[in-house]
Design a protein around this motif. Structure first.
Motif, PDB file in Angstrom:
ATOM      1  N   SER A   1       0.812  -1.213   0.000  1.00  0.00           N
ATOM      2  CA  SER A   1       0.000   0.000   0.000  1.00  0.00           C
ATOM      3  C   SER A   1       0.848   1.266   0.000  1.00  0.00           C
ATOM      4  O   SER A   1       0.391   2.319  -0.440  1.00  0.00           O
ATOM      5  CB  SER A   1      -0.942  -0.001   1.211  1.00  0.00           C
ATOM      6  OG  SER A   1      -0.202   0.058   2.430  1.00  0.00           O
ATOM      7  N   VAL A   2       2.089   1.166   0.473  1.00  0.00           N
ATOM      8  CA  VAL A   2       2.949   2.349   0.483  1.00  0.00           C
ATOM      9  C   VAL A   2       3.204   2.843  -0.929  1.00  0.00           C
ATOM     10  O   VAL A   2       3.414   4.045  -1.152  1.00  0.00           O
ATOM     11  CB  VAL A   2       4.283   2.030   1.207  1.00  0.00           C
ATOM     12  CG1 VAL A   2       5.104   1.032   0.414  1.00  0.00           C
ATOM     13  CG2 VAL A   2       5.090   3.298   1.444  1.00  0.00           C
ATOM     14  N   CYS A   3       3.165   1.951  -1.904  1.00  0.00           N
ATOM     15  CA  CYS A   3       3.434   2.347  -3.293  1.00  0.00           C
ATOM     16  C   CYS A   3       2.330   3.224  -3.859  1.00  0.00           C
ATOM     17  O   CYS A   3       2.551   3.932  -4.857  1.00  0.00           O
ATOM     18  CB  CYS A   3       3.612   1.108  -4.171  1.00  0.00           C
ATOM     19  SG  CYS A   3       5.093   0.157  -3.783  1.00  0.00           S
ATOM     20  N   ASP A   4       1.131   3.195  -3.237  1.00  0.00           N
ATOM     21  CA  ASP A   4       0.045   4.043  -3.712  1.00  0.00           C
ATOM     22  C   ASP A   4       0.356   5.523  -3.514  1.00  0.00           C
ATOM     23  O   ASP A   4      -0.288   6.381  -4.142  1.00  0.00           O
ATOM     24  CB  ASP A   4      -1.255   3.702  -2.980  1.00  0.00           C
ATOM     25  CG  ASP A   4      -1.735   2.290  -3.282  1.00  0.00           C
ATOM     26  OD1 ASP A   4      -1.318   1.746  -4.333  1.00  0.00           O
ATOM     27  OD2 ASP A   4      -2.503   1.733  -2.480  1.00  0.00           O
ATOM     28  N   TYR A   5       1.312   5.814  -2.652  1.00  0.00           N
ATOM     29  CA  TYR A   5       1.603   7.207  -2.319  1.00  0.00           C
ATOM     30  C   TYR A   5       2.967   7.653  -2.823  1.00  0.00           C
ATOM     31  O   TYR A   5       3.439   8.737  -2.481  1.00  0.00           O
ATOM     32  CB  TYR A   5       1.514   7.396  -0.797  1.00  0.00           C
ATOM     33  CG  TYR A   5       0.161   6.993  -0.250  1.00  0.00           C
ATOM     34  CD1 TYR A   5      -0.912   7.872  -0.293  1.00  0.00           C
ATOM     35  CD2 TYR A   5      -0.057   5.712   0.253  1.00  0.00           C
ATOM     36  CE1 TYR A   5      -2.161   7.500   0.181  1.00  0.00           C
ATOM     37  CE2 TYR A   5      -1.308   5.332   0.734  1.00  0.00           C
ATOM     38  CZ  TYR A   5      -2.355   6.231   0.691  1.00  0.00           C
ATOM     39  OH  TYR A   5      -3.592   5.853   1.150  1.00  0.00           O
ATOM     40  N   ILE A   6       3.609   6.815  -3.621  1.00  0.00           N
ATOM     41  CA  ILE A   6       4.870   7.202  -4.261  1.00  0.00           C
ATOM     42  C   ILE A   6       4.527   7.710  -5.651  1.00  0.00           C
ATOM     43  O   ILE A   6       4.224   6.928  -6.556  1.00  0.00           O
ATOM     44  CB  ILE A   6       5.852   6.011  -4.327  1.00  0.00           C
ATOM     45  CG1 ILE A   6       6.146   5.488  -2.916  1.00  0.00           C
ATOM     46  CG2 ILE A   6       7.144   6.414  -5.026  1.00  0.00           C
ATOM     47  CD1 ILE A   6       7.062   4.278  -2.882  1.00  0.00           C
ATOM     48  N   LEU A   7       4.541   9.004  -5.830  1.00  0.00           N
ATOM     49  CA  LEU A   7       4.033   9.643  -7.036  1.00  0.00           C
ATOM     50  C   LEU A   7       5.105  10.477  -7.716  1.00  0.00           C
ATOM     51  O   LEU A   7       6.139  10.801  -7.136  1.00  0.00           O
ATOM     52  CB  LEU A   7       2.831  10.535  -6.701  1.00  0.00           C
ATOM     53  CG  LEU A   7       1.692   9.878  -5.905  1.00  0.00           C
ATOM     54  CD1 LEU A   7       0.665  10.927  -5.501  1.00  0.00           C
ATOM     55  CD2 LEU A   7       1.033   8.768  -6.701  1.00  0.00           C
ATOM     56  N   GLU A   8       4.833  10.836  -8.945  1.00  0.00           N
ATOM     57  CA  GLU A   8       5.651  11.785  -9.686  1.00  0.00           C
ATOM     58  C   GLU A   8       4.722  12.720 -10.445  1.00  0.00           C
ATOM     59  O   GLU A   8       3.579  12.366 -10.764  1.00  0.00           O
ATOM     60  CB  GLU A   8       6.589  11.060 -10.654  1.00  0.00           C
ATOM     61  CG  GLU A   8       5.889  10.273 -11.739  1.00  0.00           C
ATOM     62  CD  GLU A   8       6.852   9.524 -12.640  1.00  0.00           C
ATOM     63  OE1 GLU A   8       8.056   9.579 -12.376  1.00  0.00           O
ATOM     64  OE2 GLU A   8       6.386   8.894 -13.611  1.00  0.00           O
ATOM     65  N   PHE A   9       5.203  13.923 -10.727  1.00  0.00           N
ATOM     66  CA  PHE A   9       4.394  14.906 -11.436  1.00  0.00           C
ATOM     67  C   PHE A   9       4.801  14.940 -12.901  1.00  0.00           C
ATOM     68  O   PHE A   9       5.987  15.027 -13.231  1.00  0.00           O
ATOM     69  CB  PHE A   9       4.557  16.285 -10.805  1.00  0.00           C
ATOM     70  CG  PHE A   9       3.893  16.407  -9.463  1.00  0.00           C
ATOM     71  CD1 PHE A   9       2.536  16.696  -9.370  1.00  0.00           C
ATOM     72  CD2 PHE A   9       4.613  16.209  -8.298  1.00  0.00           C
ATOM     73  CE1 PHE A   9       1.919  16.794  -8.141  1.00  0.00           C
ATOM     74  CE2 PHE A   9       4.000  16.307  -7.056  1.00  0.00           C
ATOM     75  CZ  PHE A   9       2.648  16.604  -6.978  1.00  0.00           C
ATOM     76  N   ARG A  10       3.790  14.871 -13.771  1.00  0.00           N
ATOM     77  CA  ARG A  10       4.018  14.904 -15.208  1.00  0.00           C
ATOM     78  C   ARG A  10       3.064  15.910 -15.846  1.00  0.00           C
ATOM     79  O   ARG A  10       1.910  16.036 -15.419  1.00  0.00           O
ATOM     80  CB  ARG A  10       3.781  13.520 -15.813  1.00  0.00           C
ATOM     81  CG  ARG A  10       4.844  12.492 -15.457  1.00  0.00           C
ATOM     82  CD  ARG A  10       6.180  12.833 -16.113  1.00  0.00           C
ATOM     83  NE  ARG A  10       7.202  11.847 -15.821  1.00  0.00           N
ATOM     84  CZ  ARG A  10       7.425  10.773 -16.572  1.00  0.00           C
ATOM     85  NH1 ARG A  10       6.687  10.563 -17.655  1.00  0.00           N
ATOM     86  NH2 ARG A  10       8.374   9.918 -16.259  1.00  0.00           N
ATOM     87  N   PRO A  11       3.526  16.631 -16.853  1.00  0.00           N
ATOM     88  CA  PRO A  11       2.626  17.564 -17.538  1.00  0.00           C
ATOM     89  C   PRO A  11       1.551  16.808 -18.307  1.00  0.00           C
ATOM     90  O   PRO A  11       1.791  15.753 -18.896  1.00  0.00           O
ATOM     91  CB  PRO A  11       3.565  18.315 -18.487  1.00  0.00           C
ATOM     92  CG  PRO A  11       4.726  17.401 -18.681  1.00  0.00           C
ATOM     93  CD  PRO A  11       4.882  16.651 -17.404  1.00  0.00           C
ATOM     94  N   SER A  12       0.342  17.331 -18.290  1.00  0.00           N
ATOM     95  CA  SER A  12      -0.760  16.713 -19.020  1.00  0.00           C
ATOM     96  C   SER A  12      -1.720  17.799 -19.489  1.00  0.00           C
ATOM     97  O   SER A  12      -1.745  18.916 -18.955  1.00  0.00           O
ATOM     98  CB  SER A  12      -1.495  15.698 -18.139  1.00  0.00           C
ATOM     99  OG  SER A  12      -2.081  16.342 -17.028  1.00  0.00           O
ATOM    100  N   LEU A  13      -2.530  17.491 -20.491  1.00  0.00           N
ATOM    101  CA  LEU A  13      -3.499  18.431 -21.021  1.00  0.00           C
ATOM    102  C   LEU A  13      -4.801  18.311 -20.255  1.00  0.00           C
ATOM    103  O   LEU A  13      -5.280  17.206 -19.969  1.00  0.00           O
ATOM    104  CB  LEU A  13      -3.737  18.157 -22.503  1.00  0.00           C
ATOM    105  CG  LEU A  13      -2.517  18.333 -23.412  1.00  0.00           C
ATOM    106  CD1 LEU A  13      -2.893  18.015 -24.845  1.00  0.00           C
ATOM    107  CD2 LEU A  13      -1.954  19.729 -23.299  1.00  0.00           C
ATOM    108  N   LYS A  14      -5.386  19.450 -19.933  1.00  0.00           N
ATOM    109  CA  LYS A  14      -6.605  19.472 -19.133  1.00  0.00           C
ATOM    110  C   LYS A  14      -7.823  19.566 -20.037  1.00  0.00           C
ATOM    111  O   LYS A  14      -7.934  20.490 -20.857  1.00  0.00           O
ATOM    112  CB  LYS A  14      -6.573  20.654 -18.173  1.00  0.00           C
ATOM    113  CG  LYS A  14      -7.769  20.697 -17.227  1.00  0.00           C
ATOM    114  CD  LYS A  14      -7.652  21.859 -16.266  1.00  0.00           C
ATOM    115  CE  LYS A  14      -8.841  21.888 -15.299  1.00  0.00           C
ATOM    116  NZ  LYS A  14      -8.754  23.021 -14.355  1.00  0.00           N
ATOM    117  N   ASP A  15      -8.728  18.618 -19.916  1.00  0.00           N
ATOM    118  CA  ASP A  15      -9.997  18.593 -20.648  1.00  0.00           C
ATOM    119  C   ASP A  15      -9.811  18.691 -22.147  1.00  0.00           C
ATOM    120  O   ASP A  15     -10.603  19.323 -22.854  1.00  0.00           O
ATOM    121  CB  ASP A  15     -10.902  19.740 -20.175  1.00  0.00           C
ATOM    122  CG  ASP A  15     -11.234  19.620 -18.699  1.00  0.00           C
ATOM    123  OD1 ASP A  15     -11.302  18.479 -18.211  1.00  0.00           O
ATOM    124  OD2 ASP A  15     -11.408  20.664 -18.051  1.00  0.00           O
TER     125      ASP A  15
END
Length: 454
Positions: free
Chosen positions: A155-169
């Motif tokens: 479950s700890v892996c659910d909170y290991i994140l990275e930020f990536r650019p993405s297009l909104k809507d």
């Protein structure tokens, strides 16, 4: 991963946690891939023990959501508040041990979180599969324990994140969105699938034509359903070093074609799973940083590490033939093979270090970038590449080798929690797959031997 092709290889894991949480010496870490001795593992450091049964129905609270996500049990008759409080306390204790690094004194002498969670997964594997020495389904309670506790650890892996650019809507507006880290996003679902497939392989052996006899209680004959036969040792090497394992027995006429076909199919399935787990494990280990303490112990000369004979062959040969070199060395034991692997790997990094120095690169992380700006005819580059090829062939020839000194050092000093989870999870699955392959080989060997003696 859905379709598995035929292949065969063998691996296993073993791990001995440090006797003291304050002792961080290299000797306290022994990660093996040889035949499992998980039943002898110490469970004193295990952060996850079998949880008491818990049930709830209709409870709407953050506590219930957390327990549900971690795979706790539900019953049809309401939730007893006292039981829920007890379960929450057990969860607090488990994660407190992880945060304390297995040092319950709280004095700060414990291991880092990454090592603690790696130890927890390894100890859980030992608790669940340590006594599994036969081709038979895993006991229900053991299965539930494995799934429940692994859900907690993963479950700890659910909170290991990275930020990536993405297009909104669907517009041209670009925003930063979070998602699971790429290595976890790719490897964790694959490992969960391999886990489920291995349990399915064990479940398929619920109605067998073969059975087992304990070696300590064997006599000249063994009986089952009135059928008498001689005991056949599964493999010649087991006589001394694997005396504790039960011996498979088959009927006097041998196994039926249907049973043998089933065994071969499951052998191929387990072999493919094993190769996939090994590939993931090797990939994660290759991404781990090389500890400075390991690099500091390397001699300045790669030739001094591997010796004159191997060095001359690697340097003078117009084209390296690693298999011919390994044949000429007359390696007689796994210990000698592991010793050679350590030497070749150390010499490879020694030559790579010289390349870094020659190109004025101060950071060890730049070793991975030696692609475009290096003369391919450079002596150190040629030797490092050939050492890498030799090491690969050595591991292919001796797939049961323990992990090398460098791999052990990487696991010991690793600080990345995500990598620790992926490495330990893939390692224990690799070991389970190896055991299943070995058990199937034993049954097929006994069947062939029995027929040849008739």
């Amino acid at each position: 991963m859905e379709s598995l092709s035929n292949s065969d290889e063998s691996y296993d894991v073993g791990y001995q946690p440090s006797p003291s949480s304050a002792d961080h010496s290299l000797d306290s870490f022994a990660y093996c891939r040889t035949n499992s001795e998980a039943s002898a593992f110490s469970e004193d450091h295990s952060c996850f023990e079998p949880a008491s049964p818990l049930s709830w129905q209709g409870l709407k609270s953050p506590a219930r959501a957390a327990l549900s996500r971690l795979g706790m049990r539900q019953h049809k008759h309401g939730l007893d508040d006292e039981i829920m409080d007890l379960e929450l306390e057990l969860m607090k204790e488990r994660f407190s041990r992880l945060l304390l690094g297995e040092d319950m004194s709280g004095s700060g002498k414990g291991v880092c979180t990454a090592v603690a969670i790696s130890n927890a997964i390894t100890n859980l594997y030992a608790s669940v599969f340590g006594q599994q020495q036969r081709l038979e389904p895993l006991h229900h309670e053991k299965r539930m324990m494995w799934k429940r506790e692994m859900n907690c650890l993963l479950s700890v892996c659910d909170y290991i994140l990275e930020f990536r650019p993405s297009l909104k809507d669907g517009t041209t507006l670009e925003v930063m969105a979070s998602r699971p880290r790429s290595d976890i996003h790719i490897n964790l679902p694959a490992l969960k699938k391999l886990d489920a497939l291995l349990l399915d392989v064990l479940d398929s052996f619920w109605d067998n034509e073969f059975w087992y006899a304990e070696q300590g209680s064997m006599s000249g004959n063994s009986t089952r359903s009135g059928s008498f036969r001689r005991i056949v040792q599964p493999q010649p090497q087991r006589n001394g070093e694997k005396w504790w394992l039960p011996v498979p027995c088959v009927p006097l006429g041998g196994l039926s074609e249907k049973s043998k076909k089933h065994l071969r199919q499951k052998h191929d399935r387990a072999s493919q799973i094993h190769k996939a787990a090994m590939a993931i494990n090797s990939g994660i280990l290759s991404e781990m940083q090389i500890p400075e303490s390991y690099m500091a112990t390397l001699p300045k000369s790669g030739k001094a590490i591997v010796g004159d004979t191997i060095y001359r062959y690697m340097y003078n040969a117009e084209k390296l033939s690693p298999n011919h070199l390994l044949d000429s060395l007359n390696i007689s034991s796994e210990h000698e093979a592991l010793e050679l692997a350590d030497k070749v790997e150390a010499s490879m990094h020694t030559w790579r270090r010289k390349i870094c120095i020659a190109h004025s690169k101060s950071s060890w992380e730049m070793v991975k970038d030696l692609v475009s700006d290096i003369d391919r005819n450079d002596k150190n580059h040629v030797l490092a590449a050939r050492a890498e090829t030799l090491l690969f062939c050595l591991k292919q020839r001796y797939p049961e080798l323990s992990q090398t000194t460098l791999d052990t050092s990487k696991i010991q000093y690793n600080k990345d929690v995500g990598q620790a989870v992926l490495e330990s999870y893939s390692r224990v699955l690799e070991g389970l797959a190896f055991n299943i392959i070995a058990w199937i080989d034993d049954v097929l060997f006994v069947d062939e031997t029995t027929k040849s003696q008739e």
